[in-house]
Design an enzyme around this catalytic site. Structure first.
Site, PDB file in Angstrom:
ATOM      1  N   GLU A 178      43.607 -59.286  52.610  1.00 41.66           N
ATOM      2  CA  GLU A 178      45.064 -59.223  52.618  1.00 41.66           C
ATOM      3  C   GLU A 178      45.675 -60.363  51.807  1.00 41.66           C
ATOM      4  OE1 GLU A 178      48.778 -58.364  55.668  1.00 41.66           O
ATOM      5  OE2 GLU A 178      46.886 -59.077  56.485  1.00 41.66           O
TER       6      GLU A 178
ATOM      7  N   LYS B  13      50.224 -62.011  65.285  1.00 42.45           N
ATOM      8  CA  LYS B  13      49.084 -61.638  66.131  1.00 42.45           C
ATOM      9  C   LYS B  13      48.342 -62.855  66.654  1.00 42.45           C
ATOM     10  CE  LYS B  13      48.051 -57.062  64.151  1.00 42.45           C
ATOM     11  NZ  LYS B  13      48.968 -57.018  63.001  1.00 42.45           N
TER      12      LYS B  13
ATOM     13  N   CYS C   7      45.946 -48.652  63.897  1.00 42.37           N
ATOM     14  CA  CYS C   7      46.771 -49.853  64.029  1.00 42.37           C
ATOM     15  C   CYS C   7      48.030 -49.804  63.171  1.00 42.37           C
ATOM     16  CB  CYS C   7      45.946 -51.088  63.696  1.00 42.37           C
ATOM     17  SG  CYS C   7      44.430 -51.190  64.665  1.00 42.37           S
TER      18      CYS C   7
ATOM     19  N   HIS D  83      49.329 -58.285  58.402  1.00 36.36           N
ATOM     20  CA  HIS D  83      48.476 -57.635  59.398  1.00 36.36           C
ATOM     21  C   HIS D  83      47.652 -58.707  60.112  1.00 36.36           C
ATOM     22  CE1 HIS D  83      46.420 -54.385  61.337  1.00 36.36           C
ATOM     23  NE2 HIS D  83      45.251 -54.734  60.845  1.00 36.36           N
TER      24      HIS D  83
ATOM     25  N   HIS E  52      46.417 -58.324  69.128  1.00 32.61           N
ATOM     26  CA  HIS E  52      46.581 -57.110  68.337  1.00 32.61           C
ATOM     27  C   HIS E  52      46.919 -55.948  69.269  1.00 32.61           C
ATOM     28  CE1 HIS E  52      46.359 -54.133  65.393  1.00 32.61           C
ATOM     29  NE2 HIS E  52      45.145 -54.299  64.920  1.00 32.61           N
TER      30      HIS E  52
ATOM     31  N   PHE F 207      42.102 -48.628  61.359  1.00 31.33           N
ATOM     32  CA  PHE F 207      40.778 -48.030  61.201  1.00 31.33           C
ATOM     33  C   PHE F 207      40.913 -46.664  60.550  1.00 31.33           C
ATOM     34  CE2 PHE F 207      38.444 -50.275  64.967  1.00 31.33           C
ATOM     35  CZ  PHE F 207      38.504 -51.472  64.279  1.00 31.33           C
TER      36      PHE F 207
END
Length: 419
Positions: free
Chosen positions: A317, A338, A166, A306, A343, A406
């Site tokens: 975060e 998002k 991502c 994110h 996403h 990931f």
């Protein structure tokens, strides 16, 4: 050596809330959700039956039909946004040294739909023997979008793909930045594309319990920093930036959207799919980006987080932002776009970088939608300004954009007003 300055001179976006930069921006300010029932395939047997799909995209508007058949959907989206961005930049390809123009363009997954179709056809028709499309491999591989864009224009400068889940397109932007500031190219076409709203895309993310299953309320499903969040909403699309060496841009009278000030990278080195609960990698990547930009935390006015709407990720975060920015964290605007686009995996960094650039241009911060006052997580500090539900006007000098992938891959980019 003295590093060259790098500016943004062109943008292109195809997203679940708009198929141009202006439509995308208007959708963000309207707080528009791109989520809805999946139309690409019958998802009735899946735990998640909705996604943020691109609507009304016709590859034939950008690509010859014969050539389009040689491309997976993700590559079609990539070529389309690259064409829009090059046009927006005003580059006159006839007058440029094409060996000084490169393409660094990524995909986190690549041609997953092509892979499904080809392997599925084989196993469903084994009696006829192995028959595969001769374009199977070039349609599937993650680097082919960069290759197709370079072939389209004849750009013979640096050409490759980045893959960091991502964080992919933020990594691409960072690599393009380095190429230009080190003098290896004058212009780089960069960004990312993804088209993973497929049987195996939804099925695979469902199997790891990563996706929201709020099938009764798709548009309200992506709710970053809310207590009731239950996973991310899968999206598709593409974003492209034209990065250019400052003097080259000035010499041709290009419009300049913003300056790319610095980038950062780090690894969580913690877990295959979960972010570090204390945000160790997130803290490191933001600090690295600030150091690279020669900026202090107080220089940043907005963070496009994110913010995927996952139980662990949003908390870690927010913790990282508080630790890196200290008291200034409470003076920042923070938002997760998002919540509207879903996403976009490998394309997320590119469209979120574009959002940040447009914030600098327009002095308006897009919201984090789908939050209710009574839906608060006790582990999140709501004295931070998450820009819930409505856009907020303010002067914005610099924007930081986070993307985490990931495998613990983290990438961060900082854009600032061009002066």
């Amino acid at each position: 050596m003295e590093l060259k300055r790098v500016v943004v001179t062109g943008l292109g976006a195809i997203t679940p809330i708009g198929n141009s930069v202006s439509e995308y921006w208007n959708g963000l300010l309207e707080g528009k959700s791109g989520a809805g029932p999946i139309t690409h395939f019958d998802a009735s047997l899946f735990k998640t039956q909705f996604a943020c799909e691109v609507k009304g995209f016709n590859a034939a508007d950008y690509i010859d039909r014969k050539e389009a058949r040689k491309m997976d959907r993700y590559t079609q989206l990539a070529v389309a946004v690259a064409k829009d961005a090059v046009t927006d930049s005003g580059l006159d390809v006839e007058k440029e040294d094409l060996s000084r123009i490169g393409v660094i363009f990524g995909a986190g997954i690549g041609g997953i739909k092509t892979f499904e179709e080809e392997v599925g056809n084989y196993f469903c028709n084994q009696e006829r023997g192995p028959r595969f499309n001769p374009f199977f491999i070039p349609k599937m591989i993650s680097d082919i979008a960069a290759g197709q864009i370079s072939i389209l224009y004849g750009f013979t400068g640096p050409n490759y793909a980045t893959v960091s889940a991502c964080a992919t397109s933020s990594t691409a932007i960072s690599s393009a930045f380095d190429c230009i500031r080190l003098g290896k190219a004058d212009v780089i076409v960069t960004g990312g594309a993804e088209a993973a709203v497929t049987v195996s895309g939804i099925g695979g993310f469902n199997a790891m319990h990563a996706l929201s299953t709020r099938n009764d309320d798709p548009q309200g499903a992506s709710r970053p920093f809310s207590a009731s969040r239950d996973g991310f909403v899968l999206g598709e699309g593409a974003g492209c930036l034209i990065l250019e060496e400052l003097e080259h841009a000035k010499a041709r009278g290009a419009k300049i959207y913003a300056e790319l000030a610095g980038t950062g990278a780090s690894a969580d080195a913690y877990h295959l799919t979960a972010s570090h609960p204390e945000g160790l990698g997130a803290k490191l990547v933001m600090r690295n980006a600030l150091k690279d930009a020669g900026m202090n935390p107080e220089d940043i006015d907005y963070i496009n987080v994110h913010g995927t709407s996952t139980p662990v990720g949003d908390i870690s975060e927010a913790k990282a932002i508080k630790e890196v920015f200290g008291d200034h964290a409470y003076k920042l605007n923070i938002s997760s776009t998002k919540s509207m686009t879903g996403h976009l995996l490998g394309a997320a960094g590119a469209i979120e970088a574009i959002a940040g650039i447009l914030v600098i241009q327009n002095g308006v911060v897009p919201p984090t939608i789908n939050h209710a006052e009574d839906d608060r997580d006790e582990e999140i500090d709501y004295n931070l300004n998450f820009t819930f539900n409505k856009p907020q006007e303010r002067p914005v000098r610099a924007v930081l954009s986070n993307t985490f992938g990931f495998g613990g891959h983290n990438a961060c980019v900082i854009f600032k007003q061009y002066k």
